[in-house]
Structure formats: C-alpha cells, structure tokens
Design a protein around this motif. Sequence first.
Motif, PDB file in Angstrom:
ATOM      1  N   TRP B 127     -27.597  -5.717  -2.306  1.00  0.00           N
ATOM      2  CA  TRP B 127     -28.681  -6.344  -1.537  1.00  0.00           C
ATOM      3  C   TRP B 127     -28.227  -6.922  -0.212  1.00  0.00           C
ATOM      4  O   TRP B 127     -29.017  -7.504   0.519  1.00  0.00           O
ATOM      5  CB  TRP B 127     -29.376  -7.393  -2.395  1.00  0.00           C
ATOM      6  N   THR B 128     -26.963  -6.784   0.109  1.00  0.00           N
ATOM      7  CA  THR B 128     -26.565  -7.168   1.461  1.00  0.00           C
ATOM      8  C   THR B 128     -26.988  -6.079   2.447  1.00  0.00           C
ATOM      9  O   THR B 128     -27.071  -6.320   3.645  1.00  0.00           O
ATOM     10  CB  THR B 128     -25.044  -7.355   1.565  1.00  0.00           C
ATOM     11  N   CYS B 129     -27.223  -4.882   1.931  1.00  0.00           N
ATOM     12  CA  CYS B 129     -27.704  -3.797   2.794  1.00  0.00           C
ATOM     13  C   CYS B 129     -29.129  -3.422   2.410  1.00  0.00           C
ATOM     14  O   CYS B 129     -30.024  -3.375   3.239  1.00  0.00           O
ATOM     15  CB  CYS B 129     -26.826  -2.567   2.655  1.00  0.00           C
ATOM     16  N   HIS B 130     -29.312  -3.117   1.142  1.00  0.00           N
ATOM     17  CA  HIS B 130     -30.658  -2.764   0.687  1.00  0.00           C
ATOM     18  C   HIS B 130     -31.535  -4.007   0.782  1.00  0.00           C
ATOM     19  O   HIS B 130     -31.091  -5.107   0.478  1.00  0.00           O
ATOM     20  CB  HIS B 130     -30.606  -2.217  -0.728  1.00  0.00           C
ATOM     21  N   ILE B 131     -32.762  -3.788   1.227  1.00  0.00           N
ATOM     22  CA  ILE B 131     -33.590  -4.940   1.527  1.00  0.00           C
ATOM     23  C   ILE B 131     -34.388  -5.340   0.293  1.00  0.00           C
ATOM     24  O   ILE B 131     -35.137  -4.540  -0.275  1.00  0.00           O
ATOM     25  CB  ILE B 131     -34.524  -4.634   2.707  1.00  0.00           C
TER      26      ILE B 131
END
Lengths: 384, 137, 260
Positions: B127-131
């Motif tokens: 979730w640091t990339c996927h929103i």
Amino acid sequence: MLDRAFTGSQRYYRLLMGLLVFMGLGFAAYLFQLNKGLTITGMGRDVSWGIYIAQFTFLVGVAASAVMVVLPYYLHNIKVFGKITILGEFLAVASVTMCLLFIIVDLGKPMRLLNVLLYPTPNSILFWDMIVLNGYLFLNILIGWNVLDAERKGVPYPHWVKPLIYLSIPWAISIHTVTAFLYAGLPARHYWLTAIMAARFLSSAFCSGPALLILLAYTVKKYTKFDPGQEAIEKLSIIMTYAMIISVFFVGLEFFTAFYSQIPSHMHSLVYLFKGLEGHRFLVPFMWLFAALAVFALVMLLNPNTKRDEKKLKIACVAVFFSMWLEKGLGLIVAGFIPNPFDQVREYSPSIPEIMIALGVWATGFFVLTVLYKIATSVKEEVA
Amino acid sequence: MKIYNANKIIPGLIIFLGLITFPMWYNMGKAAPPPEIKFDTPVIQQMAVKQCVLPKADMRTGHMQLLNEWRTQVVRNGYRTYVAADGKEYNMSLQNECIKCHSNKTQFCDQCHVYAGLQLGSVPYCWTCHIAPKEAK
Amino acid sequence: MDTNRRSFLKLGGLCALGLGALPVVDALGKSDLPQVMNNPQALVGKRWAMVVDMKKCWEKGKPGCKDCILACHVTHNVPDIGSIKEEVKWLWTEPFENAFPGQESQFLPTEVMEKPFMVLCNHCAQAPCVRVCPTQATFKRADGITMMDFHRCIGCRYCMAGCPYGARSFNWKDPRNFIKTELNMTFPTRERGVVEKCNFCDERLGVGKIPACVEACKDGCLHFGDLQDPNSEVRKILASHFTIRRKPELGTDPSVYYII
C-alpha cells in the motif's frame, strides 16, 4: 585463533574504539538515509552514482592487489614475500567487505538485495560482480585463515588449500576486470566506453594496493614485534613503481584518443575534469591535485634511493594512494555522468550524511582489518 | 565435570533463552479475540452468491499466492484476465479488483493482518504504492 | 533388507526430490481450465512503436501545449518533485540540441533549434537498461515494451547509467507527497527507492485503450502502432515520411520516431 583478537594492548583497544565511533556515526547517518531515502545524498537524476559506487570501485582494486604478493610468492617462489602474503590476503578481506557494504548503502531497496540471487541474470555484469566479489572474499578468508593456522601449529597447511591459492590469482584479476566491465560496456557513457578500462583499473589497483600495503607493513613493524621484512617492502615498491608508471601512461592514452580525434563526446568528460565545462568546475582542483601527486610520486619512486629510505618511501606511498584515489575513487565515476545524455552539465558533490556513511564504511573496513592484523601479528609473534 | 567461566556462560545462556523466546512471553496473556472481519461493503451486499475469487478456505490461506500470481501475470506476462474455477472472470488487479469488493480495507485486510501479527497496513509494502480505497472512518 | 546409513540417506534424498516435484505434478494435473488470458478487448502487437510528428505539433499545436505530458503524468500518478536534481518524469520536452546532441548546427532552421521536442522512453529493441539490470526488474515484453517490474527493483540504478536517453527517473524520496494532480485511483504510485519510466501505457493497452498521451493530443501529432504489422498506422507514416530517431548509432534500435 580468534581469541587473539580479544587480548590486546590498550592502544589496540583504543584504536578499535575510535573506529567504532566512526562506524556508529556512519550507521546513524545510514538510518537517516533509510528513513528519508537517497535524497539525503548529493546524487540526482543526472549523476545517479556518487562516492558510494566510486569507493566501491576503488576498493575492488585494493582487494585485487593482494595478488601482487601472492603471485610472486606462490608462482615464482620469491621467498621474501612469504611473511607478507597474509597481510595482503587480510587486506583483501577487509577491502571486499567494504565493497559489499558500499553496494548495500547505495541501493534504493536494500531489503530486496537477495533478488539478485533469486532471479539470477547472466547478462548483467552486476550479477557477475556480486558472484566474483563474494567468491574472492570467501577464497581469501579460507586461504588466509588456514595458512595462518597451520603456521601457528607449525605444520604445513592442508593440501586442499594450494589449488585455492592458485585459483585466487586469476580470481583477483577477474574481480577488477568484471568491475571495469560494469562501466566499459555502457553505450551511453563515452568516458567509460574504452577498451583499456580493465587495464587501467588493474594498473591503478596494482599501485594503490601495494602503496597501502607498504604503509600497513611499516605500521605493523612499528607497533608489533612482527617484521614483514625490508626486502619484501622494497620488492613491493618496485611493483608499485611500474604499476604507477603504467597507470599514468594509460591516462595519457585516454587524453590522446580524445583530443587528437577531437570527437566532442570523447573530450567532454576530460575537459570537465581538468578545465571545467560550461562554467562547472567542481572537480578541477581535485584532478589537478591528482596530477600533481602523481607526478610527485613518480619523481620520488623513479629515484632508486627512495625505496631504501623508510620516510621517503612512506611519503611516496601516500602520494600514490591519494592520487589514485582521486582519479578512480572520485573523478572516474562521477565524470562518466557528466555531461548527461542530454549534453548538459549537472554537477555532483557529496552531502554531509553521504560522507559520514562513506567514512563509516571505511571505518568498518579498518575495524575488520585491525582485528585480522591483530590475529595475524599475534600468531607471527608467537611462532617467531 | 567442570565448566570453565560458568559464571559468565550460565547467565549468558539464560539471557539468550530469554531473548529468543521473547515473542512468546510478549504475547502471553494477550490472547486477542479473533477479529471480526466485515463483508458489509456495498458491492458484496449486492452479490447474489457471496463468493470470492477462490473458495473461502482457499482465499484465507492462499490469497497471497494468488496475488503474487496475478502480479506476475499482469506485469511480466501481460495477461489481465483471470478465469476462476467456476468460469467467472476477474480483472487481475489488487487495487481495482480485490478492493472493488473489499472496499473496507481497514476493516477487512488490515484487521486480519494485525491479528495475524503482520501489520501489512503499516509496514511499507503493497500500500505504499497501491492506492488504498478511501473509507469513511 | 539391511539399511545402512548411506542407503538411508540416499533414499531420503530421493524422497526430498519427489516432494520438490510435487508442485509441478500438481500444476500439470489441473490445466484443463485456462487460468489466465488476455482481456478480449486488449490491443495486441509484436513491437509497439510511436511516431512523433513534431512538425505538426509546432504548426497546429496551441503555443505551450502540454496536453500529452499532463495526460501521461495524471494517468500514472507521476510526482512533481520540483527540483531538477530529483525530478521524476515519463514524458517531457527537450530542445533539439539536447534531444539530438551532436546533430545541431547553427544553420538549421530556427524553428528546429528553438521548438521543443517530445522525449520519452524509446522502448529500444536492444535496450541497454534490460541488458544491465541484475534482477530482470526491467525486461522486454513480447510486445516490445521495455517494462518495469516495480515489485522486483532493488534500486541499484545501473539502468540509469545504461540508458543513453536519460529516460529513467529514480525515486530519491517518497513521491506520494508530491503528486500535485488528482490521484488516479486505478493506477499505483511508486515509492522511494525504485526506478521508473514510461511504460507505453501497458495498463491501458491491456484493456483496449491507446496510450494516454496519444489520446490526449487533439492535433494528432502522436501516432502509436505495431512496427511488425505492415498495415499499421505507424508503418504507413514511416513509409511515407522521412523520420529520425535519437542516437541510432548506439545500436539500441529505438521504437520512437520523429518527423521534423
């Protein structure tokens, strides 16, 4: 044998404590970097590798130079090197340790480091570099330790060590060749795209490495009862002299090709380094210092009396080491990125935390070196 | 038999044992009740048969392998559609497919991961990339 | 049967091998259903390429038009870091002398020397970045796209040293705080420590859409298609116009062509 690392003089412990302080500072800076990202370094989009990778490159050379004592001793049976080989091998161990640490601190995602092994990629030179460096580390620990242990017990070393010693000779050449290939095969970087890159790397390694080794040998001689032997040092200084001449000659070759051909892309990095490009001249003083030190070292070394005079030889060694460090551990890597692929000059200078991390890694290397040398000299003192 | 340096070795061993069993001690007496995983998202509520990509038991134990497989298929092989055993098709996407149904990420994924001691929600991972979906708290 | 230690170990080894092969047997056993497939609408090609008609862009485009760049950066949540040093960009402009270094001359038309050129990843057929990547985090897909697998990138930046086009950006810091446009909820952001670049909109091709920049250019200056397909739009344009590529002499075989 390891126990000898724990029994030392006050001075030994003070040295270790001093190094630990630098390691601690470096580690703190590294935590800062882990937390904020590589933004805390001076690197950027255009100069995307900085002093970490430059130190790495320089230290691979220092590591490889152990071969300059191992080869004469084991292949040509030059007995005077017998006492000093262990110093060379342990210097290699410490240097490779630093190399690996410099790679790790340079990674954007260090926790994914193992991906290099999980997805082996033979077409990547970095993959091979990882293999040869780890192999070399392993070889030198194994050889150094077993030979020293046998010496302590007063028996010949195990028979399986000999093939490993022979293997370590081409292996040393390979680590620096592969490291040169990291750079020499990139179509976009004209300064690095030169067939003599590996030759340049090896020659500069074979002068900066022995220079450090001579200084270390004198230090060992001064502070312990183990004497590596004046004759070995003299022989080593001859090797260093030749390697230094060849190194400077190779730099000259680069100048000729660039400036006689007058191809702009070949000239730009050199112009940037020695004169400044489009008004950017951050590295110019450093490169002239390199040139001055190199000439000075050569003048000293070409005088045959220098190698018999401890003080003069030490000065020459310092000059060799620092000139080569400036050339390879600073200029070579950074200037490969200048100008950038858009023919623009974007300069690089390391940030304070970046320097602290680099110092921390150097301190770690010297910590390892001190401990290993402590063990080696203790054993040598015992059997003497 | 005599142990040399026993005064150092035995306390050392005790400290060592204490340290490696620390997670056990740490969690003692905190047997948390299993979390209540919520399925009350608008999309799931409208489903006639409440069915995940795989049967529930397989999802519970194997959703990480499934996600890993999806990611490889999409990013590396260029396929985007997954055909489940019942013939239903799914768009192989973490933030567009799983989250379409499980739009209550904090109540669902995170709840369970925190319970399992994973804390994927806080550890910088997917979730640091996927929103993550916007949720009314 | 008398079992000594040796034969026992051998047997054990064989058993372990058998266990290791289980997943393979498993996989072979249940291959009756196609588990993954292409979206039926997906655009498929063998070598995606782009032709940038700069001439048309200068003639027809409104002055300072940045529609394509904006579309790209909004679609992919590209951050606006705000410093040259740490810039992240997928599609941007460069003057001729920077996009095509060494080809400038003082006697070229002022238009060429002064107008901006669109630059992006060239999706080279012989991509140096792919060659150097130690983890195959950047790799060549069957459709010619030079792809990034952000899940695998270790952030060594060897690809940035390898790329002759400056097409790659590293996330020196967490990009999330710098996304100035509205977040596209359907595409992931990146995080600090990985390298990124144009992906030829693989996520759009996969669902039957053309790249965002091509779609956004109202003057039709960007053309996208399959180089291997003789009937594709790009092939027709290449057959009828003189085009140039960036640094072809390096042998990278770029897939982005320019009309000037």
